[in-house]
Design a protein around this motif. Structure first.
Motif, PDB file in Angstrom:
ATOM      1  N   ALA A   1       0.837  -1.206   0.000  1.00  9.30           N
ATOM      2  CA  ALA A   1       0.000   0.000   0.000  1.00  9.30           C
ATOM      3  C   ALA A   1       0.868   1.251   0.000  1.00  9.30           C
ATOM      4  CB  ALA A   1      -0.911  -0.003   1.210  1.00  9.30           C
ATOM      5  N   ALA A   2       1.898   1.250   0.859  1.00  2.95           N
ATOM      6  CA  ALA A   2       2.768   2.430   0.939  1.00  2.95           C
ATOM      7  C   ALA A   2       3.494   2.649  -0.380  1.00  2.95           C
ATOM      8  CB  ALA A   2       3.777   2.254   2.063  1.00  2.95           C
TER       9      ALA A   2
ATOM     10  N   SER B   1       1.010   4.269  -2.991  1.00  2.33           N
ATOM     11  CA  SER B   1       0.591   5.653  -2.727  1.00  2.33           C
ATOM     12  C   SER B   1       1.739   6.649  -2.861  1.00  2.33           C
ATOM     13  CB  SER B   1       0.021   5.738  -1.307  1.00  2.33           C
ATOM     14  OG  SER B   1       1.048   5.402  -0.391  1.00  2.33           O
TER      15      SER B   1
ATOM     16  N   LEU C   1      -2.103  11.276   6.823  1.00  2.00           N
ATOM     17  CA  LEU C   1      -2.379  10.094   6.008  1.00  2.00           C
ATOM     18  C   LEU C   1      -3.674   9.432   6.466  1.00  2.00           C
ATOM     19  CD1 LEU C   1       1.211   8.668   5.913  1.00  2.00           C
ATOM     20  CD2 LEU C   1      -0.128   9.304   3.909  1.00  2.00           C
ATOM     21  N   ASP C   2      -4.473   9.003   5.496  1.00  3.88           N
ATOM     22  CA  ASP C   2      -5.693   8.262   5.803  1.00  3.88           C
ATOM     23  C   ASP C   2      -5.461   6.826   5.360  1.00  3.88           C
ATOM     24  OD1 ASP C   2      -8.063   6.902   5.637  1.00  3.88           O
ATOM     25  OD2 ASP C   2      -9.236   8.698   5.167  1.00  3.88           O
ATOM     26  N   PHE C   3      -5.185   5.966   6.322  1.00  2.00           N
ATOM     27  CA  PHE C   3      -4.752   4.609   5.968  1.00  2.00           C
ATOM     28  C   PHE C   3      -5.862   3.826   5.292  1.00  2.00           C
ATOM     29  CE2 PHE C   3      -2.008   5.932   9.478  1.00  2.00           C
ATOM     30  CZ  PHE C   3      -0.799   5.830   8.825  1.00  2.00           C
ATOM     31  N   ARG C   4      -7.108   4.159   5.639  1.00  2.00           N
ATOM     32  CA  ARG C   4      -8.202   3.443   4.971  1.00  2.00           C
ATOM     33  C   ARG C   4      -8.168   3.788   3.494  1.00  2.00           C
ATOM     34  NH1 ARG C   4     -11.046   3.022   8.690  1.00  2.00           N
ATOM     35  NH2 ARG C   4     -11.541   0.814   8.990  1.00  2.00           N
TER      36      ARG C   4
ATOM     37  N   GLU D   1      -5.644   4.752   1.814  1.00  2.00           N
ATOM     38  CA  GLU D   1      -4.452   4.156   1.212  1.00  2.00           C
ATOM     39  C   GLU D   1      -4.687   2.684   0.896  1.00  2.00           C
ATOM     40  OE1 GLU D   1      -0.792   3.860   3.624  1.00  2.00           O
ATOM     41  OE2 GLU D   1       0.231   4.895   1.987  1.00  2.00           O
ATOM     42  N   THR D   2      -5.277   2.002   1.834  1.00  2.00           N
ATOM     43  CA  THR D   2      -5.524   0.571   1.607  1.00  2.00           C
ATOM     44  C   THR D   2      -6.499   0.374   0.461  1.00  2.00           C
ATOM     45  OG1 THR D   2      -5.414   0.424   3.994  1.00  2.00           O
ATOM     46  CG2 THR D   2      -5.992  -1.585   2.809  1.00  2.00           C
TER      47      THR D   2
ATOM     48  N   THR E   1      -5.547  -6.707   6.701  1.00  2.00           N
ATOM     49  CA  THR E   1      -4.920  -5.448   6.291  1.00  2.00           C
ATOM     50  C   THR E   1      -5.708  -4.258   6.806  1.00  2.00           C
ATOM     51  OG1 THR E   1      -6.217  -5.167   4.305  1.00  2.00           O
ATOM     52  CG2 THR E   1      -4.278  -6.562   4.130  1.00  2.00           C
TER      53      THR E   1
ATOM     54  N   PRO F   1      -6.522  -0.933   8.464  1.00  2.00           N
ATOM     55  CA  PRO F   1      -5.642   0.220   8.666  1.00  2.00           C
ATOM     56  C   PRO F   1      -4.879   0.112   9.984  1.00  2.00           C
ATOM     57  CG  PRO F   1      -7.785   0.958   7.895  1.00  2.00           C
ATOM     58  CD  PRO F   1      -7.843  -0.552   8.004  1.00  2.00           C
TER      59      PRO F   1
ATOM     60  N   ARG G   1      -2.016  -2.076   9.780  1.00  2.00           N
ATOM     61  CA  ARG G   1      -1.040  -1.471   8.867  1.00  2.00           C
ATOM     62  C   ARG G   1      -0.218  -0.400   9.586  1.00  2.00           C
ATOM     63  NH1 ARG G   1      -1.207   1.562   5.913  1.00  2.00           N
ATOM     64  NH2 ARG G   1       0.905   1.261   5.211  1.00  2.00           N
ATOM     65  N   ARG G   2      -0.956   0.468  10.243  1.00  2.00           N
ATOM     66  CA  ARG G   2      -0.278   1.613  10.852  1.00  2.00           C
ATOM     67  C   ARG G   2       0.878   1.121  11.718  1.00  2.00           C
ATOM     68  NH1 ARG G   2      -4.209   4.173  13.901  1.00  2.00           N
ATOM     69  NH2 ARG G   2      -5.214   3.929  11.890  1.00  2.00           N
TER      70      ARG G   2
ATOM     71  N   ARG H   1       4.093   8.601  12.047  1.00  2.00           N
ATOM     72  CA  ARG H   1       3.198   7.551  11.568  1.00  2.00           C
ATOM     73  C   ARG H   1       2.167   8.090  10.592  1.00  2.00           C
ATOM     74  NH1 ARG H   1       3.039   3.094  15.872  1.00  2.00           N
ATOM     75  NH2 ARG H   1       4.747   3.684  17.241  1.00  2.00           N
ATOM     76  N   ARG H   2       1.780   9.370  10.769  1.00  2.00           N
ATOM     77  CA  ARG H   2       0.612   9.847  10.039  1.00  2.00           C
ATOM     78  C   ARG H   2       0.863  10.979   9.065  1.00  2.00           C
ATOM     79  NH1 ARG H   2      -4.876   8.427  11.868  1.00  2.00           N
ATOM     80  NH2 ARG H   2      -4.635   8.458   9.613  1.00  2.00           N
ATOM     81  N   ALA H   3       1.894  11.800   9.289  1.00  2.00           N
ATOM     82  CA  ALA H   3       2.027  12.988   8.435  1.00  2.00           C
ATOM     83  C   ALA H   3       2.679  12.623   7.102  1.00  2.00           C
ATOM     84  CB  ALA H   3       2.861  14.047   9.142  1.00  2.00           C
ATOM     85  N   THR H   4       2.114  13.161   6.025  1.00  2.00           N
ATOM     86  CA  THR H   4       2.649  12.837   4.692  1.00  2.00           C
ATOM     87  C   THR H   4       4.116  13.256   4.607  1.00  2.00           C
ATOM     88  OG1 THR H   4       1.785  14.946   3.965  1.00  2.00           O
ATOM     89  CG2 THR H   4       0.466  13.017   3.475  1.00  2.00           C
TER      90      THR H   4
ATOM     91  N   ARG I   1       6.183  10.699   6.042  1.00  2.00           N
ATOM     92  CA  ARG I   1       6.180   9.486   5.235  1.00  2.00           C
ATOM     93  C   ARG I   1       7.242   9.601   4.152  1.00  2.00           C
ATOM     94  NH1 ARG I   1       2.801   5.554   2.982  1.00  2.00           N
ATOM     95  NH2 ARG I   1       1.852   5.166   5.022  1.00  2.00           N
TER      96      ARG I   1
ATOM     97  N   TYR J   1      10.196   7.033   2.961  1.00  2.00           N
ATOM     98  CA  TYR J   1      10.495   6.621   1.578  1.00  2.00           C
ATOM     99  C   TYR J   1      11.964   6.866   1.272  1.00  2.00           C
ATOM    100  CZ  TYR J   1       5.494   6.312   0.418  1.00  2.00           C
ATOM    101  OH  TYR J   1       4.183   5.977   0.364  1.00  2.00           O
TER     102      TYR J   1
END
Ligand code: ATP
Ligand code: ATP
Ligand code: RIP
Ligand code: MG
Ligand code: MG
Lengths: 503, 329, 321, 329
Positions: free
Chosen positions: A350-351, A354, A368-371, A373-374, B11, B13, B16-17, B195-198, B201, B205
């Motif tokens: 998923a990562a 996206s 980020l909205d993981f739902r 993204e999934t 899977t 969320p 995943r998180r 964990r959450r901020a673009t 992220r 990467y």
């Protein structure tokens, strides 16, 4: 068990957590045969090969060589038994020369104190030149992926093994190298070497192999003589259904207004390149390995330095200083080099998908909205029919072809305006391939510019409306409609005049 | 099977998180608890609020530095200069204060100086193309030199700091030291961000595969630059807090801090190759280190045995953690 | 310019004496060099302040060797460790360059003299002061910097004095804080937990004192902190009563006597004692040890030990000249 | 076109055999020469034999450690314990000698102790699967603790060592200190081995791509184990030489050495990601570092400025080197 089989495998199974990579498969290999192994992405081909070459240990099952039960618990062991493998993913030492890479196994066995570089290079050059004269004293890391693939093959050829396994060796190669490889394989067969050949290119399998075994979803489906079967039958057994037409219909209408105009593009590996990409057409790039196709396309996307040239996108001039600029304009590039440039191996599927535009899977505030993204991953995964355990698994756990699908899904995630795909279907199975071709055609019909680089001529001819042939960093000619024949393209690619008579 | 009929249930969320983090953290938590339980039998004082407070105080400020280091490690960098930068921020704000600046202004000056070091390092790495290791090593020496220069080698005594400011380093809220509050808040903020901020992220990467990040349209230079400045900035903040705690600015402060900080981050799951690490993990890492040290003190272990035992416990803890993960995986 | 009658107690033009230490940036050395300089200038000699910024014996050795290469008239040395300097000091001696050690010694070398505050007396006096302050009874702890002899000597002397002269004082904890204020802070914090009625903490150097005093304050302020060496912060702490006191090793005299010994040793012809020096060839000015005394720093006299004030008063450029 | 006549044919076999090394070394040599020339104008003493000797002495023994570290870095490892291990070998052989063992025997004991630490680390890394960083960090603490235990915190005085043994550390041959001879010999041996010996090529392969090495039948575990023990062993040797040179064994010796050693190797072209590095380069790296430090002393730069300037010169040197390589490439 048939007496004459050199290698025979029975009730072999291997599971990765919940994923059953291989369940109770069998396989027989005779001396002096080229045995094709076919199956969809994720069918378990590479896993079986890794088991045979001692890299992966099976959960259960027996492996016999000359009827002797053997335990293959290390690569060294397999090598000592004369089993050699050309990996699907390139596994070479970038900081080391071609020569030392090619003869690494020899160096591993060598007992003398000092290296003998002269002999080493001589042997390496000999092995290398049978495929392509890549200078053996260059560092592998400085070679383009296509050449690394050739080194990987040459490496296996020096093992003088009894069982030679090639896992999609031609995925990155053009006719020229493919032909020399086949010649070598036929010689080896004549010498009594047993060869396992994995490929998604039916044409190759039927041109080269004696027998074929088909896997599906980690299960053994069957084995038979090439003579007594047809590509269609094989595909049907692989996929479990009919695949009617491999390529989607081409666009009837002539291309619309040019979406992208490239003029006088020049760089260290190409010069004075002009070309247009029209709305509603799929443009192909053909050429020999090293012609500079990738570099040209990368230069357009701001991924490779260019010394001159102007770009016009939808009529207005653009200058991409970095790839970020290009992406902002909806211009995206799919790298030919999956492993190092295409995917984040240790991040989740998923990562990966996206990554190109996180904005699409996050709130306005940038959370980020993981739902989302999934879901994005699930949708696009379906679209390229990705086979995976869970979308949260790291991409490294996917089969080669499925990794490629992730890379493609990533591109599709941004609904681009113009896509450049470098070897887009490398390692992708027949079904998924035709699926991807259809997606590309749909994109094109929806007004997206599509440019495809491929070393597989039939693919280019089947898919593209127009093909630009690159020779030594320049565009040697354009072919479309009737002229789109392998012969013309190869002649142009080798710097000859398009029609045979003129030569 | 196609993705359509995949066990998508697994899977969620939620799952995943966590997947980047949970495992490692689980292991560490177990180990820390184990040590605590053992200790609370060994010493009646271990589980007293006073001692718990003492232990937290001992890592709260360094913890802030660890947060920055973890982020930099995730991007694939490393910063050997943190110790000197903490000290630089201390001495700069200290001397600004003595020169008559309001303590808050002085602190901002100190943090700015620290961030500036980060900027220089960021430029060396992204523009010049030097390695993080060498660059930060050079700036470790340079920043230390600057502190020497500013203080002329003598600790600055800052008795005149107003209590309102000293509160940052010495005050308590409902008996909880304020430094601990600051630390917890910062850790939480960055844990969530990571964990959450673009933006963060993109850090992940870049650290996971810089090439692929570039081919995903990420401006990796900006990312690396940002992470470097952030790390130095947090070190600067730590420096100011230390100044408030000790009411002084010592030019020799923080020598050798870098190793402890990096160790804590690595124990917490960060990899020197980038692409992995978590704040919670790092916090647990730094906690583990200081719990071990202070346990030895409580047990009145001979000075000569302390190092030996500390090293062994550390090794054992890491190994145990490693096995737990293997089992989970 | 011409001097009327040339005194024997003056340098030839260009005659240079060097002081060499480790962690050159640390305050402790400055007052030493200040008086080293003063004595030298009185006698028309030049001085240089050298060493390594790091706390690293190999690097200090390198700097010492380099100093030798410049052939100074004499060297006032603080050897980070005793024995590594035996060979280099002897080299110097053989090359006719006298070496005087201060604050730390290299006893087995051919150094002509060792000027120091008596580390044992420092420890003993510290112990007595602390004991009286807590009423001759109670628990105490020490923070150490194992490996640096003069520090180790102070600690052992402190403990020895306590056990012998103050039997009711009980040593309950020791921690190696290696001159790190944060470590000292943490150590005292924990000690205060494990030993609720801890009365006093002693440490052989000033850096740890900063952390220890802060921890003492935060844990209720009933722990008395005492150290050797002073710096601006320690002095303030003493002044504010957050530290019981400190011992100052009287660096000035250390430096002044250090120079005197160097000069004399560099001019052996100034003396002709009745002993075997001519035959053995040893320097007639050899004095094994010179105790430069020490001072107890308390609330009342703290201000007299401030480097910055001192420097302002004297109006010199400190170590930068 | 035939691939044969592509631009990349431009590397001669000769250049190739060196390719890991030549470039970088060229740059460093130029820089070092530049500094030396500048200095010999700035100070009349710089080029005196006494000063040159002092500089060489200052890095000869650490240089031996750097050799080991470079090899370990090439394999993809790192060893933070070297400083403590040097010290351990010192204190062990020192105390053995005081206990009546012949100095040679005592030395072997010390080196053995050092190698043993290497063995333990090697096992933790290859068998348990811990990271080099954490493992060596733990053993850095453990080894230091052992030294403290052995010496009870006080330096061992060994001036009773026989002159024949002291010669190792203090003797000279034709005016050239023997330690320098030892260092040069060791450096030469390992430089040759690293370029030409089959075993050491396997080291390089493993560091460049462990998977590729394993698939080629190289026993990567054995390789990594070997490199680890070798590195510790050389540190042990250095410890013995230091003991002979100092005639003492100090339990605090070598604190912080690891950073200098790693820095030297990295300046010399080693990468923390493994697969590259050279002995000659590392030697030049260690030389550069000590030339810079000692230059400052001769210029009698103000104490307060020294660190700053040292850091800047270091940075400048590395940057210059970097550009020269870029140009060459
Ligand atoms: N290391 C791994 N961890 C988890 N699952 C794995 C791992 N390696 C392979 N798999 C799974 O095993 C299955 C078979 O993979 P394999 O690589 O053998 O397929 P393949 O037939 O080679 O496909 P392709 O044609 O794409 O190469 C796939 O579902 C893959 O996801
Ligand atoms: N990093 C590099 N170092 C040296 N030569 C390179 C490098 N990258 C590419 N080349 C050379 O540049 C030319 C173009 O490379 P590349 O093979 O990617 O072109 P291509 O036409 O895209 O071929 P392919 O079919 O492999 O994509 C070739 O001669 C290749 O050898
Ligand atoms: O503590 C100081 C310094 O550490 C130096 O060793 C001089 O002697 C001591 O008084
Ligand atoms: Mg495969
Ligand atoms: Mg290409």
């Amino acid at each position: 068990m048939p007496q004459d089989s050199l290698l025979s495998i029975r009730s072999l199974s291997k599971a990765y957590g919940p994923v059953r990579a291989l369940s109770d498969v069998q396989f027989d290999l005779r001396a002096g045969e080229i045995h094709a192994l076919a199956g969809e992405n994720g069918a378990g081909k590479s896993t079986l090969m890794k088991i045979i070459s001692g890299i992966v240990t099976p959960d259960e099952g027996e492996i016999r060589i000359d009827g002797e039960l053997v335990v293959l618990d290390s690569a060294a062991k397999a090598l000592s038994l004369g089993i050699g493998l050309v990996h699907q993913e390139i596994v070479l030492c970038p900081d080391v020369t071609v020569a030392e890479n090619i003869l690494m196994a020899a160096t591993a066995r060598r007992r003398t104190l000092f290296m003998n570089y002269r002999a080493l290079e001589a042997r390496a050059r000999q092995a290398m030149n049978r495929l392509a004269p890549i200078p053996v004293d260059t560092l592998v890391g400085s070679l383009p992926i296509s050449h690394q693939q050739l080194v990987e093959i040459a490496k296996a050829l020096t093992l003088d093994c009894r069982i030679l396994i090639l896992d999609e060796p031609t995925a990155a190669l053009t006719e020229r190298e493919t032909d020399s490889l086949f010649a070598i394989l036929r010689e080896l067969r004549a010498e009594g070497v047993a060869i396992i050949y994995i490929s998604h290119r039916m044409a190759e399998i039927f041109a080269l192999c004696d027998r074929i075994t088909v896997f599906r979803d980690g299960r053994y489906i069957g084995t038979e003589d090439i003579a007594s079967t047809t590509p269609e039958q094989v595909v049907t057994r692989m996929v479990g259904r009919q695949i009617e037409n491999l390529y989607p219909p081409k666009s009837a209408a002539p291309p619309g207004a040019p979406l992208l105009e490239v003029r006088g593009l020049a760089g260290d590996r190409f010069r004075s390149v002009d070309f247009d990409v029209g709305i509603g057409e799929i443009v192909g790039f053909a050429g020999l390995i090293g012609a500079g196709r990738s570099e040209i396309v990368k230069a357009v996307c701001g991924l490779y330095p260019r010394s001159a040239g102007t770009l016009t996108l939808r009529g207005k001039p653009v200058a991409f200083h970095g790839y970020a600029d290009a992406v902002a304009e909806g211009v995206v590039y799919l790298s030919e080099n999956r492993k190092t440039e295409g995917v984040f191996l240790d991040l989740s599927i998923a990562a990966n998908i996206s990554a190109l535009d996180l904005g699409r899977v996050s709130s306005r505030l940038g959370a980020l909205d993981f739902r989302k993204e999934t879901n994005q991953a699930r949708l696009l995964g379906r679209r390229v029919n990705l086979k995976a355990g869970s979308l949260s698994d790291p991409v490294s756990t996917l089969s080669g072809g499925n990794q490629q699908k992730v890379a493609i899904a990533k591109m599709l995630s941004v609904d681009p305006a113009l896509v450049f795909l470098d070897e887009p279907t490398r390692g992708v199975d027949v079904g998924a391939k035709s699926e991807i071709h259809r997606i590309l055609r749909d994109l094109c019909n929806a007004g997206v510019g599509v440019v495809v680089i491929s070393s597989e001529l039939p693919e280019l001819i089947g898919l593209c409306d127009r093909i630009l042939v690159v020779h030594e960093g320049g565009i040697a000619g354009t072919v479309e409609g009737e002229d789109m024949t392998e012969e013309t393209i190869i002649r142009l690619a080798s710097g000859l005049s398009p029609n045979a008579r003129a030569a | 099977m196609a993705v359509g009929d995949m066990p998508i249930t697994s899977t969620e969320p939620k799952a995943r998180r966590m997947n980047l983090h949970s495992m490692r953290e689980g292991g560490l938590i177990v180990i820390i608890l184990a040590i605590c339980i053992a200790m609370s039998f060994a010493s009646p004082y271990f589980m007293t609020w006073g001692n718990v407070k003492a232990m937290m105080l001992s890592f709260a400020v360094d913890g802030i530095v660890v947060v920055g280091m973890t982020i930099l490690l995730i991007v694939g960098g490393i910063d050997l200069s943190v110790g000197s930068v903490v000290c630089l921020s201390m001495t700069v704000s200290g001397s600004l204060f003595l020169a008559g600046a309001a303590p808050w202004l002085a602190s901002i000056g100190g943090i700015a100086a620290a961030a500036l070091v980060g900027v220089c390092m960021g430029l060396c790495v992204t523009m010049v193309g030097l390695s993080y290791f060498i660059t930060s090593l050079a700036f470790m020496v340079i920043a230390r030199g600057l502190s020497m220069l500013i203080t002329q080698g003598t600790p600055l005594s800052l008795f005149t700091l107003p209590p309102t400011f000293k509160f940052i380093g010495q005050g308590t809220i409902e008996g909880v030291p304020f430094v601990i509050v600051i630390f917890v808040v910062i850790a939480l903020i960055f844990d969530v961000l990571l964990r959450r901020a673009t933006v963060f992220r993109r850090f992940l990467y870049t650290g996971s595969n810089e090439q692929a990040a570039r081919y995903s349209g990420i401006n990796v230079k900006r990312v690396k630059f940002g992470a470097t400045v952030l790390c130095s900035g947090l070190a600067g903040l730590a420096g100011v807090i230390y100044m408030a705690r000790f009411g002084s600015a010592t030019p020799t402060f923080g020598v050798g801090m870098e190793l402890n900080v990096i160790a804590a981050a690595v124990i917490g799951g960060a990899s020197l190759n980038g692409g992995s690490g978590s704040i919670l993990g790092a916090v647990l890492g730094v906690a583990l280190l200081s719990i071990v040290s202070s346990s030895l003190l409580l047990l009145d272990v001979s000075v000569y045995w302390q190092d030996m035992i500390r090293g062994c416990i550390l090794l054992a803890a890491v190994a145990a953690d490693h096995f737990m993960q293997k089992r989970k995986a | 310019q011409d001097t009327p009658q040339e005194s024997a107690f003056r340098c030839k033009p260009g005659e240079t004496y060097v002081m060499n230490v480790m962690v050159t940036g640390v305050e402790y050395w400055f007052p030493v060099y200040e008086m080293f300089k003063q004595a030298a200038h009185e006698m028309g000699c030049k001085t240089v302040y050298t060493g390594t910024p790091e706390y690293d014996v190999t690097k200090q050795l390198a700097s010492f060797q380099q100093v030798l290469a410049t052939h100074p008239a004499g060297i006032l040395l603080h050897p980070m460790n005793p024995d590594p300097f035996i060979e280099p000091i002897n080299q110097a001696a053989d090359a006719g360059i006298p070496v005087v050690t201060f604050a730390a010694d290299s006893p087995n070398s051919k150094r002509v003299a060792y000027v120091t505050s008596d580390n044992f007396r420092e420890g003993h006096i510290a112990a007595d002061t602390v004991a009286t302050a807590v009423g001759e009874e109670g628990e105490y702890a020490v923070l150490e910097n194992p490996g640096q002899d003069n520090h180790d000597r102070r600690v052992s002397a402190f403990i020895e004095e306590m056990t012998q002269k103050h039997p009711k004082m009980k040593l309950v904890a020791r921690a190696a804080t290696n001159q790190d204020p944060t470590k000292a802070y943490t150590a005292v914090q924990s000690m205060a937990q494990a030993h609720p009625n801890l009365k006093a903490v002693f440490m052989p150097e000033a850096s740890s004192a900063i952390g220890a005093a802060q921890a003492a304050l935060e844990t209720g302020g009933q722990i008395k902190v005492f150290c050797v060496d002073v710096n601006a912060k320690v002095l303030d702490l003493v002044k504010q009563g957050q530290m019981l006191g400190a011992i100052d090793p009287n660096q000035g005299v250390q430096g002044y006597m250090g120079f005197m010994m160097l000069f004399l040793a560099a001019h052996p012809q100034l003396i002709d004692p009745m002993n075997d020096y001519k035959r053995t060839g040893v320097n007639p000015f050899t004095l094994p040890i010179i105790d430069n005394g020490l001072a107890i720093v308390t609330k009342d006299n703290a201000d007299d030990f401030r480097w910055d004030a001192y420097l302002k008063r004297r109006g010199t450029k400190g170590i930068e000249e």
